[in-house]
Each structure stands twice: as C-alpha cells, then as structure tokens.
Design a protein around this motif. Structure first.
Motif, mmCIF file in Angstrom:
data_model
loop_
_atom_site.group_PDB
_atom_site.id
_atom_site.type_symbol
_atom_site.label_atom_id
_atom_site.label_comp_id
_atom_site.label_asym_id
_atom_site.label_seq_id
_atom_site.Cartn_x
_atom_site.Cartn_y
_atom_site.Cartn_z
ATOM 1 N N LEU A 197 -20.576 -0.266 2.464
ATOM 2 C CA LEU A 197 -19.800 0.862 3.015
ATOM 3 C C LEU A 197 -18.316 0.749 2.676
ATOM 4 C CD1 LEU A 197 -21.448 1.177 6.542
ATOM 5 C CD2 LEU A 197 -21.612 2.840 4.668
ATOM 6 N N LEU A 198 -17.823 -0.494 2.573
ATOM 7 C CA LEU A 198 -16.412 -0.741 2.256
ATOM 8 C C LEU A 198 -16.183 -0.917 0.755
ATOM 9 C CD1 LEU A 198 -15.470 -3.125 5.190
ATOM 10 C CD2 LEU A 198 -15.105 -0.660 4.993
ATOM 11 N N LEU A 199 -17.188 -0.516 -0.027
ATOM 12 C CA LEU A 199 -17.098 -0.501 -1.479
ATOM 13 C C LEU A 199 -16.893 -1.881 -2.090
ATOM 14 C CD1 LEU A 199 -14.838 2.682 -1.785
ATOM 15 C CD2 LEU A 199 -17.314 2.566 -1.482
ATOM 16 N N GLY A 200 -17.451 -2.904 -1.407
ATOM 17 C CA GLY A 200 -17.395 -4.255 -1.938
ATOM 18 C C GLY A 200 -18.291 -4.349 -3.156
ATOM 19 N N PRO A 201 -18.003 -5.202 -4.078
ATOM 20 C CA PRO A 201 -16.997 -6.255 -4.052
ATOM 21 C C PRO A 201 -15.620 -5.813 -4.538
ATOM 22 C CG PRO A 201 -18.318 -6.520 -6.018
ATOM 23 C CD PRO A 201 -18.865 -5.323 -5.268
ATOM 24 N N ASN A 202 -15.430 -4.545 -4.856
ATOM 25 C CA ASN A 202 -14.130 -4.052 -5.334
ATOM 26 C C ASN A 202 -13.612 -2.942 -4.420
ATOM 27 O OD1 ASN A 202 -14.028 -5.681 -7.767
ATOM 28 N ND2 ASN A 202 -15.726 -4.395 -8.466
ATOM 29 N N PRO A 203 -13.205 -3.307 -3.199
ATOM 30 C CA PRO A 203 -12.778 -2.285 -2.241
ATOM 31 C C PRO A 203 -11.487 -1.592 -2.669
ATOM 32 C CG PRO A 203 -12.230 -4.470 -1.431
ATOM 33 C CD PRO A 203 -13.049 -4.661 -2.685
ATOM 34 N N ALA A 204 -11.351 -0.354 -2.210
ATOM 35 C CA ALA A 204 -10.110 0.399 -2.419
ATOM 36 C C ALA A 204 -9.226 0.115 -1.212
ATOM 37 C CB ALA A 204 -10.406 1.886 -2.529
ATOM 38 N N ILE A 205 -8.123 -0.598 -1.442
ATOM 39 C CA ILE A 205 -7.247 -1.060 -0.358
ATOM 40 C C ILE A 205 -5.853 -0.478 -0.540
ATOM 41 C CG2 ILE A 205 -6.215 -3.083 0.748
ATOM 42 C CD1 ILE A 205 -8.632 -4.691 -0.305
ATOM 43 N N THR A 206 -5.308 0.009 0.566
ATOM 44 C CA THR A 206 -3.936 0.514 0.600
ATOM 45 C C THR A 206 -3.221 -0.217 1.731
ATOM 46 O OG1 THR A 206 -4.650 2.684 -0.179
ATOM 47 C CG2 THR A 206 -2.498 2.569 0.883
ATOM 48 N N VAL A 207 -2.021 -0.690 1.470
ATOM 49 C CA VAL A 207 -1.237 -1.354 2.500
ATOM 50 C C VAL A 207 -0.285 -0.336 3.096
ATOM 51 C CG1 VAL A 207 0.476 -3.163 2.952
ATOM 52 C CG2 VAL A 207 -1.476 -3.623 1.444
ATOM 53 N N GLY A 208 -0.349 -0.181 4.427
ATOM 54 C CA GLY A 208 0.490 0.768 5.151
ATOM 55 C C GLY A 208 1.768 0.109 5.637
ATOM 56 N N LEU A 209 2.885 0.627 5.192
ATOM 57 C CA LEU A 209 4.196 0.062 5.475
ATOM 58 C C LEU A 209 4.982 1.012 6.368
ATOM 59 C CD1 LEU A 209 6.060 -2.331 4.561
ATOM 60 C CD2 LEU A 209 6.916 -0.773 2.798
ATOM 61 N N ALA A 210 5.311 0.581 7.584
ATOM 62 C CA ALA A 210 6.105 1.398 8.501
ATOM 63 C C ALA A 210 7.588 1.108 8.286
ATOM 64 C CB ALA A 210 5.718 1.105 9.949
ATOM 65 N N VAL A 211 8.350 2.176 8.104
ATOM 66 C CA VAL A 211 9.789 2.034 7.870
ATOM 67 C C VAL A 211 10.554 3.077 8.684
ATOM 68 C CG1 VAL A 211 9.506 1.045 5.547
ATOM 69 C CG2 VAL A 211 9.740 3.522 5.812
ATOM 70 N N GLN A 212 11.827 2.821 8.880
ATOM 71 C CA GLN A 212 12.694 3.774 9.564
ATOM 72 C C GLN A 212 12.856 5.026 8.690
ATOM 73 O OE1 GLN A 212 13.567 3.342 12.630
ATOM 74 N NE2 GLN A 212 13.213 1.149 12.880
ATOM 75 N N ARG A 213 13.248 6.120 9.314
ATOM 76 C CA ARG A 213 13.346 7.404 8.593
ATOM 77 C C ARG A 213 14.302 7.333 7.405
ATOM 78 N NH1 ARG A 213 10.716 11.485 10.158
ATOM 79 N NH2 ARG A 213 12.100 12.998 9.205
ATOM 80 N N ASP A 214 15.438 6.667 7.536
ATOM 81 C CA ASP A 214 16.383 6.601 6.412
ATOM 82 C C ASP A 214 15.797 5.788 5.257
ATOM 83 O OD1 ASP A 214 16.636 4.303 8.046
ATOM 84 O OD2 ASP A 214 18.727 3.991 7.472
ATOM 85 N N THR A 215 15.093 4.703 5.561
ATOM 86 C CA THR A 215 14.426 3.900 4.527
ATOM 87 C C THR A 215 13.340 4.727 3.855
ATOM 88 O OG1 THR A 215 14.840 1.892 5.836
ATOM 89 C CG2 THR A 215 13.187 1.740 4.088
ATOM 90 N N PHE A 216 12.580 5.459 4.646
ATOM 91 C CA PHE A 216 11.526 6.350 4.144
ATOM 92 C C PHE A 216 12.101 7.305 3.097
ATOM 93 C CE2 PHE A 216 8.985 10.285 4.621
ATOM 94 C CZ PHE A 216 7.682 9.814 4.626
ATOM 95 N N GLY A 217 13.216 7.936 3.420
ATOM 96 C CA GLY A 217 13.851 8.879 2.498
ATOM 97 C C GLY A 217 14.318 8.221 1.219
ATOM 98 N N ARG A 218 14.935 7.046 1.336
ATOM 99 C CA ARG A 218 15.419 6.339 0.137
ATOM 100 C C ARG A 218 14.250 5.934 -0.766
ATOM 101 N NH1 ARG A 218 18.794 3.856 3.898
ATOM 102 N NH2 ARG A 218 17.555 1.938 3.850
ATOM 103 N N ILE A 219 13.168 5.411 -0.174
ATOM 104 C CA ILE A 219 12.011 4.994 -0.973
ATOM 105 C C ILE A 219 11.384 6.209 -1.658
ATOM 106 C CG2 ILE A 219 9.654 4.052 -0.877
ATOM 107 C CD1 ILE A 219 10.661 2.228 1.438
#
Length: 192
Positions: A51-73
């Motif tokens: 179900l998790l598409l092993g052995p090659n899972p699709a993984i995304t890392v979620g990064l929480a940032v402040q609004r000003d950092t979000f805009g710059r990135i």
C-alpha cells in the motif's frame, strides 16, 4: 540560525541553484532518516508495504516555516503553484521537486499565532521538519492495518480531504530515540 537544519532552510531561498539543491537534499535526507527509523517495522507487513508502494515509496518531507521564509523560498524557486488546501485547514503550501527524487512540501500557517496545526507547530518548535508524507494506494486500509497490527492510532477518526484533492490521515509515531514523528499517508485523487 545556528543548526545545520536552520542553515539548510535558509539556503532553500538562495539565489544559487546548487545551494538550494544541497539544502533540499539535506532536509530530505534528515526527514527521511527520522521517519524511516520510526516506521521500519511497517515494511515487514506485506500488505502495508504494498500500500505504501514499497520497496520504492514516494516520500515527501514537509517543512514548516514562517510566512516570510515561505515567501522567500517560493520566489527563489520560481514561484511554484500554491496547493489547493481545504479552507478548514490552517495551511498554505507548495511543493518543490529536485533531482534524485528529492521532494519537499513547504508549509506555513494562514494565521500566525492561531490555533491551527502549523501555527501550533511553529510556536512550539520553530521552523523545521513538521511531517514526512508517504503516498499510499488506500489510506483507509493502511489506517486499519496500522491500528490492528501495530497499535498505531490515526490522528483523525476518519480519512479527510487534503491538499489538491488528496485523501489523508496522520499518525504520530514514536521513533527509536524516544522522539515523535508525524507521518502523513496521502492517497492521490481518483482519475475519472
């Protein structure tokens, strides 16, 4: 910003594309390693692994940032499209995709200082890896397996709508070092 993670977050908004790639790779590696150790036992359960598409899972890392950092990135990376986030969720987000399968979900709060999940995370921990996301073929079934075979309860009693029409649920999992990792399982929208 003194930690390597903090420096990598800052470097995601660098004018130099190679700096952004290096930073993204470090953030992705750290998030994937932390989640990987927390859910290592999941891969031994054949149905869950599939179900998790092993052995090659699709993984995304979620990064929480402040609004000003979000805009710059976002600006430094070509102003990627904002995801369509359900209005009841306190989040704005966009994805960044780099070579070698590196995928990041950049998240910020709609209401700084508010009571939403991202606002609470930022108030408690500051900018950092907030979640690690795994694409899943059937979130309902995976949730049941996690409950029945691993004693892992979902954050929400039922699968809910996520960004861009996905179906999601979250699991707070204890890692071997005693910390906790928020795992998101997401199911892509049906193609009709």
């Amino acid at each position: 910003m003194s930690s390597p993670l903090a420096q990598s977050i800052m470097d995601l908004s660098s004018a130099d594309a190679s700096n952004r790639l290096t930073a993204a790779g470090e953030i992705y590696r750290l998030g994937r390693a932390t989640a990987g150790s927390a859910i290592a036992a999941w891969w031994a359960e054949s149905e869950l692994s599939a179900l998790l598409l092993g052995p090659n899972p699709a993984i995304t890392v979620g990064l929480a940032v402040q609004r000003d950092t979000f805009g710059r990135i976002r600006i430094a990376n070509g102003t990627p499209r904002l995801a369509d986030v359900p209005p009841d969720q306190d989040a704005e987000e966009f994805e960044l995709h780099f070579t070698e399968g590196i995928s990041l979900d950049i998240l910020t709060t709609r209401e700084p200082g508010g009571s939403g999940a991202i606002a609470k995370y930022l108030a408690k921990f500051g900018e950092g890896i907030q979640q690690v996301e795994y694409r899943c073929a059937d979130v309902d079934r995976a949730t049941q397996i996690l409950k029945d075979k691993f004693g892992v309860a979902a954050v929400y009693p039922a699968v809910r709508h996520g960004a861009d029409g996905t179906r999601v649920n979250f699991f707070l999992v204890v890692s071997p070092d005693g910390g906790k990792v928020l795992i998101e399982l997401y199911e892509s929208p049906s193609r009709g």
